[in-house]
Design an enzyme around this catalytic site. Structure first.
Site, mmCIF file in Angstrom:
data_model
loop_
_atom_site.group_PDB
_atom_site.id
_atom_site.type_symbol
_atom_site.label_atom_id
_atom_site.label_comp_id
_atom_site.label_asym_id
_atom_site.label_seq_id
_atom_site.Cartn_x
_atom_site.Cartn_y
_atom_site.Cartn_z
ATOM 1 N N HIS A 223 -2.595 -11.078 -2.249
ATOM 2 C CA HIS A 223 -2.922 -10.563 -0.924
ATOM 3 C C HIS A 223 -3.359 -9.102 -0.974
ATOM 4 O O HIS A 223 -4.328 -8.719 -0.321
ATOM 5 C CB HIS A 223 -1.710 -10.716 -0.007
ATOM 6 C CG HIS A 223 -1.921 -10.136 1.358
ATOM 7 N ND1 HIS A 223 -2.794 -10.675 2.269
ATOM 8 C CD2 HIS A 223 -1.379 -9.040 1.963
ATOM 9 C CE1 HIS A 223 -2.783 -9.961 3.383
ATOM 10 N NE2 HIS A 223 -1.934 -8.958 3.217
ATOM 11 N N ASP B 166 -6.349 -6.945 5.144
ATOM 12 C CA ASP B 166 -5.180 -7.161 6.003
ATOM 13 C C ASP B 166 -5.422 -6.506 7.364
ATOM 14 O O ASP B 166 -6.490 -6.678 7.959
ATOM 15 C CB ASP B 166 -3.913 -6.641 5.298
ATOM 16 C CG ASP B 166 -2.624 -7.076 5.969
ATOM 17 O OD1 ASP B 166 -2.235 -8.248 5.812
ATOM 18 O OD2 ASP B 166 -2.020 -6.250 6.681
ATOM 19 N N TRP B 167 -4.467 -5.730 7.890
ATOM 20 C CA TRP B 167 -4.668 -5.089 9.191
ATOM 21 C C TRP B 167 -5.821 -4.088 9.183
ATOM 22 O O TRP B 167 -6.395 -3.780 10.226
ATOM 23 C CB TRP B 167 -3.380 -4.402 9.658
ATOM 24 C CG TRP B 167 -2.589 -5.273 10.582
ATOM 25 C CD1 TRP B 167 -1.496 -6.026 10.265
ATOM 26 C CD2 TRP B 167 -2.854 -5.517 11.960
ATOM 27 N NE1 TRP B 167 -1.066 -6.718 11.375
ATOM 28 C CE2 TRP B 167 -1.869 -6.422 12.422
ATOM 29 C CE3 TRP B 167 -3.822 -5.070 12.852
ATOM 30 C CZ2 TRP B 167 -1.836 -6.872 13.745
ATOM 31 C CZ3 TRP B 167 -3.774 -5.520 14.166
ATOM 32 C CH2 TRP B 167 -2.793 -6.408 14.594
ATOM 33 N N TRP C 253 5.151 -15.446 7.200
ATOM 34 C CA TRP C 253 5.248 -14.007 6.947
ATOM 35 C C TRP C 253 5.817 -13.282 8.157
ATOM 36 O O TRP C 253 6.681 -12.412 8.025
ATOM 37 C CB TRP C 253 3.880 -13.447 6.582
ATOM 38 C CG TRP C 253 3.812 -11.952 6.696
ATOM 39 C CD1 TRP C 253 3.126 -11.226 7.620
ATOM 40 C CD2 TRP C 253 4.498 -10.987 5.888
ATOM 41 N NE1 TRP C 253 3.325 -9.877 7.433
ATOM 42 C CE2 TRP C 253 4.165 -9.706 6.375
ATOM 43 C CE3 TRP C 253 5.359 -11.102 4.786
ATOM 44 C CZ2 TRP C 253 4.661 -8.544 5.808
ATOM 45 C CZ3 TRP C 253 5.861 -9.931 4.219
ATOM 46 C CH2 TRP C 253 5.512 -8.678 4.722
ATOM 47 N N ASP D 158 -3.619 -15.446 -2.682
ATOM 48 C CA ASP D 158 -3.022 -14.990 -1.422
ATOM 49 C C ASP D 158 -2.581 -16.205 -0.614
ATOM 50 O O ASP D 158 -3.407 -17.032 -0.226
ATOM 51 C CB ASP D 158 -4.065 -14.180 -0.641
ATOM 52 C CG ASP D 158 -3.522 -13.580 0.645
ATOM 53 O OD1 ASP D 158 -2.380 -13.912 1.034
ATOM 54 O OD2 ASP D 158 -4.242 -12.789 1.264
#
Length: 294
Positions: free
Chosen positions: A277, A121-122, A162, A248
């Site tokens: 995810h 993710d980030w 999202w 995901d």
């Protein structure tokens, strides 16, 4: 010092499977970044484990013991605005460069070497831009459900949905979100993800991240991400392992397979059929494979 909130220590007193003592890195402006530091400091390999939104280093609790058991050191920081790190109250403080510069400062302060970079993710959007700043520090890459924010391709429908959900949920119910995404979580584990955020005032960083994803070439972080793409395509010489959570809906198989093409000599990915995810929640077998092949 930037005006910031600090979650009371009592919120972290009884977290399942989280026995790790807190450690802190202080930025020049006084903001304090929390990180986990486990395993021998003289280890030949150091895992740098970067989480995403809206989680914190607790996400790596199934993987840290595997890495430490392999004789490695593990550094798992919380982004500012998350976990036990300070949480600036002003959303405008949170920029791509703000987060990246903080991580670069931590890496320099700890003088991390022979780094195995683990991202999701980030953790990937920012983490994948780190090695080009000091390639000699990095030896391998474990990449899970993430992307490069280059700003020169349309954002996917899953991400746009999202971001819209996040923007209409300023006091996001993080425990409920994590249970929906990871049905195997216990009530106590889900509550642990929400522990850093006593109320909505602590969630400025959570609210900000989805709106920081570069959506045009001149957006913050886009140029850095384009440079990182070139680095991974042309200059990366380390080992890589990609793991994909196949369920995901945001950064799943299509995104990851496209990203694989940007990572030089990246072998075929591990496909985790039930993984979502937040793939670290299915992370023990991934960690075992990564410790073996990287």
């Amino acid at each position: 010092m930037t005006d910031a909130l600090r979650t009371p220590d009592r919120n972290f007193a009884e977290l399942p499977d989280w026995p790790y003592a807190p450690r802190y890195f202080e930025r020049p402006d006084g903001l304090r970044l929390h990180y986990v530091d486990e395993g021998p400091h003289e280890a030949a390999r150091t895992w740098l484990c970067l989480h995403g939104q809206p989680t914190w280093s607790y996400l790596y609790r199934r993987m840290i013991p595997v890495f430490v058991g392999a004789g490695d050191r593990v550094i798992a920081p919380d982004f500012l605005g998350f976990g036990r790190s300070d949480k600036p109250a002003d959303e405008a403080v949170y920029t791509f460069e703000f987060h990246r510069d903080t991580l670069l400062g931590l890496i320099e302060a700890l003088d991390l070497r022979n780094v195995a970079l683990a991202v999701q993710d980030w953790g990937g959007l920012i983490g994948l831009t780190l090695p080009m700043a000091a390639p000699e520090r990095y030896a391998s890459l474990l990449i899970m459900n993430t992307a490069l924010g280059t700003g020169d391709a349309p954002l996917g429908e899953g991400f746009l949905a999202w971001r819209a959900f996040s923007n209409r949920s300023p006091d996001m119910d993080i425990a409920k979100l994590m249970q929906r995404a990871c049905p195997q979580l216990s009530e106590a584990e889900a509550a642990s993800y929400a522990a850093p955020f006593p109320d909505a005032t602590y969630k400025a960083g959570v609210r900000r991240f989805p709106n920081l994803v570069p959506d045009r070439p001149d957006a913050g972080g886009a140029a850095l991400s384009q440079q990182a793409r070139a680095f991974w395509r042309e200059r990366w010489t380390g080992k890589s392992l990609m793991a994909i959570g196949m369920k995901d809906p945001v950064l799943g198989p299509p995104v990851m397979r496209a990203l694989r093409a940007d990572i030089r000599h990246c072998p075929p990915p591990m496909e985790i059929a039930e993984g979502g995810h937040f793939l670290q929640e299915w992370g023990a077998p991934i960690a075992r494979q990564a410790a073996r092949v990287l």
